[in-house]
Enzyme design. Structure first.
Site, PDB file in Angstrom:
ATOM      1  N   THR A 150      -1.575   3.382  -6.007  1.00 43.17           N
ATOM      2  CA  THR A 150      -0.658   4.439  -5.557  1.00 43.17           C
ATOM      3  C   THR A 150       0.078   4.971  -6.789  1.00 43.17           C
ATOM      4  O   THR A 150      -0.422   5.840  -7.479  1.00 43.17           O
ATOM      5  CB  THR A 150       0.323   3.919  -4.479  1.00 43.17           C
ATOM      6  OG1 THR A 150       0.953   2.721  -4.929  1.00 43.17           O
ATOM      7  CG2 THR A 150      -0.411   3.647  -3.182  1.00 43.17           C
ATOM      8  N   LYS A 177      -3.091  -4.033  -6.611  1.00 44.54           N
ATOM      9  CA  LYS A 177      -2.265  -2.868  -6.917  1.00 44.54           C
ATOM     10  C   LYS A 177      -0.817  -3.254  -6.700  1.00 44.54           C
ATOM     11  O   LYS A 177      -0.483  -4.115  -5.882  1.00 44.54           O
ATOM     12  CB  LYS A 177      -2.646  -1.669  -6.059  1.00 44.54           C
ATOM     13  CG  LYS A 177      -2.430  -1.799  -4.557  1.00 44.54           C
ATOM     14  CD  LYS A 177      -1.033  -1.565  -4.026  1.00 44.54           C
ATOM     15  CE  LYS A 177      -0.493  -0.228  -4.454  1.00 44.54           C
ATOM     16  NZ  LYS A 177       0.901  -0.023  -3.879  1.00 44.54           N
ATOM     17  N   THR A 188       5.453  -4.389  -3.062  1.00 43.81           N
ATOM     18  CA  THR A 188       4.534  -3.385  -2.496  1.00 43.81           C
ATOM     19  C   THR A 188       3.256  -3.624  -3.213  1.00 43.81           C
ATOM     20  O   THR A 188       2.984  -2.987  -4.203  1.00 43.81           O
ATOM     21  CB  THR A 188       4.886  -1.940  -2.791  1.00 43.81           C
ATOM     22  OG1 THR A 188       6.118  -1.671  -2.276  1.00 43.81           O
ATOM     23  CG2 THR A 188       3.926  -1.023  -2.070  1.00 43.81           C
ATOM     24  N   GLU A 267       7.321   0.850 -12.049  1.00 44.21           N
ATOM     25  CA  GLU A 267       7.305   2.309 -12.183  1.00 44.21           C
ATOM     26  C   GLU A 267       8.200   2.783 -13.332  1.00 44.21           C
ATOM     27  O   GLU A 267       9.421   2.709 -13.251  1.00 44.21           O
ATOM     28  CB  GLU A 267       7.725   2.935 -10.858  1.00 44.21           C
ATOM     29  CG  GLU A 267       6.659   2.732  -9.790  1.00 44.21           C
ATOM     30  CD  GLU A 267       7.132   3.023  -8.387  1.00 44.21           C
ATOM     31  OE1 GLU A 267       6.274   3.277  -7.530  1.00 44.21           O
ATOM     32  OE2 GLU A 267       8.349   2.978  -8.133  1.00 44.21           O
ATOM     33  N   ASN A 391      10.086   8.029  -7.506  1.00 47.62           N
ATOM     34  CA  ASN A 391      10.450   7.730  -6.132  1.00 47.62           C
ATOM     35  C   ASN A 391      11.230   8.838  -5.441  1.00 47.62           C
ATOM     36  O   ASN A 391      11.353   8.838  -4.206  1.00 47.62           O
ATOM     37  CB  ASN A 391      11.236   6.418  -6.082  1.00 47.62           C
ATOM     38  CG  ASN A 391      10.303   5.229  -6.278  1.00 47.62           C
ATOM     39  OD1 ASN A 391       9.589   4.841  -5.369  1.00 47.62           O
ATOM     40  ND2 ASN A 391      10.286   4.691  -7.483  1.00 47.62           N
TER      41      ASN A 391
END
Length: 396
Positions: A150, A177, A188, A267, A391
């Site tokens: 993602t 992932k 996640t 991220e 995000n």
């Protein structure tokens, strides 16, 4: 005795495992978004899932099979989490599988796993149409690794071969992932671990649970726990080789590798810190403090700014409510001591040395509580502007 050797490649190198990934139209940018894992022999399968109370439909579907079932097929999609979709989310999975036909290759207790945006119905027709293009004899682990991404900056995989004393051997590898919504209690993240070891279900389940504490449950990117987190082990037994101790150890290595790749890919992250809490009153207290440090936004932003602000470290330990005493506490950045049992060691020279540590990609922040022998290490990353950018518009 046994020998564990890292090897290059993807899970398709493991005897009896097949996989691939394609673009099925879920991602608007044309990237792969649908993949599968198939094995020519039914697998023992064990999994651990998120502790988020709102578990996604794929997790509920898996749990409906009960304990100790076998499977030969896992379907994985990105871009859509199939979470908070109610009973229809589970029904959609059953509908989807009822529409798949691979001729003589029959699906046994098929599993679905999803990641992506929460709160959208599963695009059944796109997934069915895409899945009908699968060749279950394909061996393309690279395509699969890209299909499950993602916000990941890169795909994540590892492989090992285990050679046993009797001359037999087995392989084990993983594809995963994970980059955001990462918090101890899983993340996640999706992680699929495949092996041709002849491992019984009870041993897989035991080793998976034991090793999760110091791997996936010891990492944090942003302190959020997702609805879809899954770590799954599939064992088809094709090698006819097995040793319980060797299997537990190599599974730990695989899980550690994948966890470290995830936290390094937080991220927008540029730094990975190991928060090593030692000599706490108990192991449980060491774990509480270490995880508090890995979750702290103030600590993470200090790492981003390469600021060795030991005050944030000490404050976070105190806020975690463990037993502690500032006259026993020692804080170090790698081997640079900045606070020593009530004494501030933060001279200009020490601050410069500590700052040099924080310029590295990886380092340790060691916190000696001085009250016992409890130890635990949690892992975290820095948090900067890129995280907000990613995000703020995630649904697009």
């Amino acid at each position: 005795m046994f020998t564990i050797l890292p090897i290059k490649g993807y899970i398709d190198q493991i005897d009896g495992f097949y996989c691939d990934g394609i673009h099925a139209g879920l991602k608007p940018n044309g990237n792969n978004d649908l993949g599968f894992i198939y094995t020519n022999k039914p697998c023992n399968v064990a999994a651990i899932f998120t502790e988020n109370r709102f578990q996604a439909a794929p997790l509920k579907h898996f749990l409906q099979y009960g304990e100790d079932f076998k499977t030969n097929f896992v379907l994985i999609n990105s871009k859509n989490a199939n979470a908070l979709t109610g009973k229809k989310g589970i029904e959609d999975i059953n509908t989807l599988f009822s529409k798949l036909d691979f001729g003589s290759l029959k699906l046994l207790n098929p599993i679905m796993s999803s990641t992506g945006v929460i709160g959208n119905p599963l695009p059944i027709e796109k997934i069915v149409s895409g899945a009908k293009k699968f060749d279950l004899n394909a061996k393309n682990g690279e395509n699969l690794s890209k299909a499950i991404m993602t916000t990941d900056a890169y795909s994540k995989s590892c492989m090992y071969e285990v050679k046993l004393e009797d001359g037999s051997s087995f392989k084990i590898g993983a594809v995963a992932k994970g980059a955001g919504m990462i918090n101890p209690n899983l993340a996640t993240m999706l992680c699929f671990i495949c092996t041709d070891a002849d491992a019984p279900y009870s041993d897989i389940k035991e080793a998976l649970k034991t090793n999760s504490e110091t791997t996936f449950n010891a990492i944090s990117v942003d302190g959020d726990t997702s609805t879809n987190d899954t770590v799954m082990v599939l064992s088809n037994g094709n090698s006819n080789a097995y040793d319980k101790e060797a299997f537990a150890e190599v599974l730990r290595l695989v899980m550690h590798d994948m966890a470290m790749l995830m936290v390094a890919d937080g991220e927008g992250a540029k730094k990975v810190a190991a928060f090593e809490v030692i000599n706490a009153a108990t192991k449980e207290q060491a774990m509480i403090a270490a995880k508090a440090l890995s979750n702290s936004l103030l600590v993470k932003t200090a790492l981003f700014g390469e600021d060795p602000n030991f005050g944030r470290i000490a404050s976070t330990i105190g806020a975690s409510r463990i037993d502690c005493d500032d006259e026993k506490l020692v804080i170090s950045y790698n081997d640079v001591v900045v606070f020593n049992k009530g004494e501030i060691c933060f001279t200009a020279d020490i601050e410069a040395k500590a700052g040099d540590v924080l310029k590295k990609d990886k380092y340790k922040i060691i916190c000696d509580i001085g009250l016992g022998d409890g130890c635990f290490t949690a892992y975290g990353c820095d948090l900067g502007y890129k995280y907000v950018e990613i995000n703020a518009d995630y649904r697009s």
